[in-house]
Design a protein around this motif. Sequence first.
Motif, PDB file in Angstrom:
ATOM      1  N   LEU A  83       0.856  -1.224  -0.080  1.00 11.34           N
ATOM      2  CA  LEU A  83       0.033  -0.146   0.287  1.00 11.34           C
ATOM      3  C   LEU A  83       1.016   1.466   0.012  1.00 11.34           C
ATOM      4  N   SER A  84       1.981   1.131   0.634  1.00  6.02           N
ATOM      5  CA  SER A  84       3.184   2.235   0.609  1.00  6.02           C
ATOM      6  C   SER A  84       4.378   2.684  -0.551  1.00  6.02           C
ATOM      7  N   HIS A  85       3.975   1.491  -0.991  1.00  2.00           N
ATOM      8  CA  HIS A  85       5.047   1.322  -2.097  1.00  2.00           C
ATOM      9  C   HIS A  85       5.743   3.040  -2.943  1.00  2.00           C
ATOM     10  N   MET A  86       3.930   3.594  -3.282  1.00  2.00           N
ATOM     11  CA  MET A  86       4.206   4.561  -4.313  1.00  2.00           C
ATOM     12  C   MET A  86       4.259   5.780  -3.340  1.00  2.00           C
ATOM     13  N   TRP A  87       4.504   5.944  -2.372  1.00  2.00           N
ATOM     14  CA  TRP A  87       4.977   6.524  -1.359  1.00  2.00           C
ATOM     15  C   TRP A  87       6.323   7.934  -2.130  1.00  2.00           C
ATOM     16  N   PRO A  88       6.381   9.586  -2.125  1.00  2.00           N
ATOM     17  CA  PRO A  88       4.946  10.083  -2.188  1.00  2.00           C
ATOM     18  C   PRO A  88       4.427  10.294  -2.905  1.00  2.00           C
ATOM     19  N   VAL A  89       4.252   9.926  -4.009  1.00  2.01           N
ATOM     20  CA  VAL A  89       3.128  10.054  -5.159  1.00  2.01           C
ATOM     21  C   VAL A  89       1.762   9.936  -4.036  1.00  2.01           C
ATOM     22  N   THR A  90       2.044   9.107  -3.416  1.00  2.00           N
ATOM     23  CA  THR A  90       0.216   8.770  -2.533  1.00  2.00           C
ATOM     24  C   THR A  90       0.700   8.847  -1.420  1.00  2.00           C
ATOM     25  N   PHE A  91       0.362  10.209  -1.614  1.00  5.83           N
ATOM     26  CA  PHE A  91       1.532  10.829   0.406  1.00  5.83           C
ATOM     27  C   PHE A  91       0.604  10.614   1.361  1.00  5.83           C
ATOM     28  N   ARG A  92      -0.852   9.717   1.079  1.00  9.83           N
ATOM     29  CA  ARG A  92      -1.759   9.469   2.031  1.00  9.83           C
ATOM     30  C   ARG A  92      -1.522   8.392   3.266  1.00  9.83           C
ATOM     31  N   ARG A  93      -0.236   7.825   2.497  1.00 12.26           N
ATOM     32  CA  ARG A  93       0.017   6.783   3.108  1.00 12.26           C
ATOM     33  C   ARG A  93       2.072   7.257   3.196  1.00 12.26           C
ATOM     34  N   PHE A  94       2.112   6.267   4.342  1.00  7.85           N
ATOM     35  CA  PHE A  94       3.250   6.974   4.786  1.00  7.85           C
ATOM     36  C   PHE A  94       4.051   5.407   5.497  1.00  7.85           C
ATOM     37  N   TYR A  95       5.050   4.901   5.224  1.00  2.68           N
ATOM     38  CA  TYR A  95       5.983   3.851   6.091  1.00  2.68           C
ATOM     39  C   TYR A  95       5.147   3.407   7.161  1.00  2.68           C
ATOM     40  N   ARG A  96       4.695   2.447   7.473  1.00  7.17           N
ATOM     41  CA  ARG A  96       4.791   1.735   8.861  1.00  7.17           C
ATOM     42  C   ARG A  96       5.802   1.293   9.636  1.00  7.17           C
ATOM     43  N   TYR A  97       6.689   0.278   8.503  1.00  6.03           N
ATOM     44  CA  TYR A  97       7.607  -0.385   8.763  1.00  6.03           C
ATOM     45  C   TYR A  97       9.081   0.044   7.372  1.00  6.03           C
ATOM     46  N   PRO A  98      10.703  -0.177   8.367  1.00  5.94           N
ATOM     47  CA  PRO A  98      11.050  -0.219   7.832  1.00  5.94           C
ATOM     48  C   PRO A  98      11.529  -0.401   6.265  1.00  5.94           C
ATOM     49  N   GLU A  99      10.240  -1.898   6.063  1.00  5.50           N
ATOM     50  CA  GLU A  99      11.082  -2.858   5.490  1.00  5.50           C
ATOM     51  C   GLU A  99      10.077  -2.549   3.964  1.00  5.50           C
ATOM     52  N   SER A 100       8.845  -1.689   4.378  1.00 13.31           N
ATOM     53  CA  SER A 100       8.154  -0.839   3.224  1.00 13.31           C
ATOM     54  C   SER A 100       9.074   0.527   2.645  1.00 13.31           C
ATOM     55  N   ALA A 101       9.860   1.050   3.762  1.00  8.42           N
ATOM     56  CA  ALA A 101      10.811   1.841   2.880  1.00  8.42           C
ATOM     57  C   ALA A 101      11.867   1.065   2.363  1.00  8.42           C
ATOM     58  N   VAL A 102      12.114   0.587   1.747  1.00  9.80           N
ATOM     59  CA  VAL A 102      13.275  -0.391   1.314  1.00  9.80           C
ATOM     60  C   VAL A 102      12.759  -0.835   0.035  1.00  9.80           C
ATOM     61  N   VAL A 103      11.774  -1.724   0.333  1.00  4.94           N
ATOM     62  CA  VAL A 103      10.733  -1.442  -1.201  1.00  4.94           C
ATOM     63  C   VAL A 103      10.813  -0.428  -1.921  1.00  4.94           C
ATOM     64  N   SER A 104      10.110   0.248  -1.383  1.00  2.08           N
ATOM     65  CA  SER A 104       9.559   1.693  -1.927  1.00  2.08           C
ATOM     66  C   SER A 104      10.502   2.086  -2.691  1.00  2.08           C
ATOM     67  N   CYS A 105      11.253   2.292  -2.029  1.00  2.00           N
ATOM     68  CA  CYS A 105      13.432   2.824  -2.904  1.00  2.00           C
ATOM     69  C   CYS A 105      13.788   1.887  -3.397  1.00  2.00           C
ATOM     70  N   VAL A 106      13.914   0.779  -3.590  1.00  2.00           N
ATOM     71  CA  VAL A 106      14.392  -0.036  -4.393  1.00  2.00           C
ATOM     72  C   VAL A 106      13.419  -0.041  -5.493  1.00  2.00           C
ATOM     73  N   ASP A 107      12.285  -0.206  -5.353  1.00  2.70           N
ATOM     74  CA  ASP A 107      10.608   0.032  -6.012  1.00  2.70           C
ATOM     75  C   ASP A 107      11.091   1.444  -6.891  1.00  2.70           C
ATOM     76  N   LYS A 108      11.964   2.859  -6.892  1.00  3.85           N
ATOM     77  CA  LYS A 108      11.694   3.886  -7.233  1.00  3.85           C
ATOM     78  C   LYS A 108      13.300   3.564  -8.554  1.00  3.85           C
ATOM     79  N   LEU A 109      13.788   3.059  -7.869  1.00  7.29           N
ATOM     80  CA  LEU A 109      15.542   2.823  -8.644  1.00  7.29           C
ATOM     81  C   LEU A 109      15.298   1.600  -9.124  1.00  7.29           C
ATOM     82  N   CYS A 110      15.001   0.674  -9.652  1.00  4.46           N
ATOM     83  CA  CYS A 110      14.257  -0.334 -10.250  1.00  4.46           C
ATOM     84  C   CYS A 110      13.765   0.379 -12.037  1.00  4.46           C
ATOM     85  N   ALA A 111      12.825   1.649 -11.626  1.00  8.47           N
ATOM     86  CA  ALA A 111      11.656   1.729 -12.100  1.00  8.47           C
ATOM     87  C   ALA A 111      12.722   2.940 -13.911  1.00  8.47           C
ATOM     88  N   VAL A 112      13.745   3.450 -12.973  1.00 12.75           N
ATOM     89  CA  VAL A 112      14.641   3.885 -13.957  1.00 12.75           C
ATOM     90  C   VAL A 112      15.379   3.613 -14.187  1.00 12.75           C
TER      91      VAL A 112
END
Length: 174
Positions: free
Chosen positions: A112-141
């Motif tokens: 649910l939070s992997h698109m933050w900050p695009v979906t700004f209403r859902r911030f990460y609740r766990y450090p794993e969420s932040a990791v996956v979100s950052c990796v997702d953006k890196l991989c997309a680029v």
Amino acid sequence: MQYDTDADFHACIAELIDTPEVQRMCHIPQHGQISCFGHSVLVAYLSYRICRKWRLDWRAAARGGLLHDLFLYDWRVHGTHEGLHAFSHPQAACENASRLCALTDREQDIILSHMWPVTFRRFYRYPESAVVSCVDKLCAVAEAFHVFHHMRLAQRLGLSRRVFLQRGHALPEQ
């Protein structure tokens, strides 16, 4: 104690990887020539490795990473989904993943939070969420600019090179 990290990664996603829903992602384009499946496996694997190194919940990172884009439609085709894809697909992916398997709170938050900050209403609740979100953006680029060589990862994980590429852009096996 020495671990076989690739075998451990496979164990984390074993019940999911061959399901019809996850396999449908092989036919959905994602970034450039990469399929949604190839992108999701790459995000899952790199997130797993980082979380394992940082002593976080690597199982949740692998599973959440694999399922984070389980939206199951071609986002480039108008009328295949409601709303703007960037804003709506995390919820669609989470609903599909929840039908596929029981999700932990961490796995659900990863999706649910992997698109933050695009979906700004859902911030990460766990450090794993932040990791996956950052990796997702890196991989997309990296995928958009053809920086990653997914085929080496496919070989390392024992997967066909073809599953990483969207259909129609498949390369011959070596």
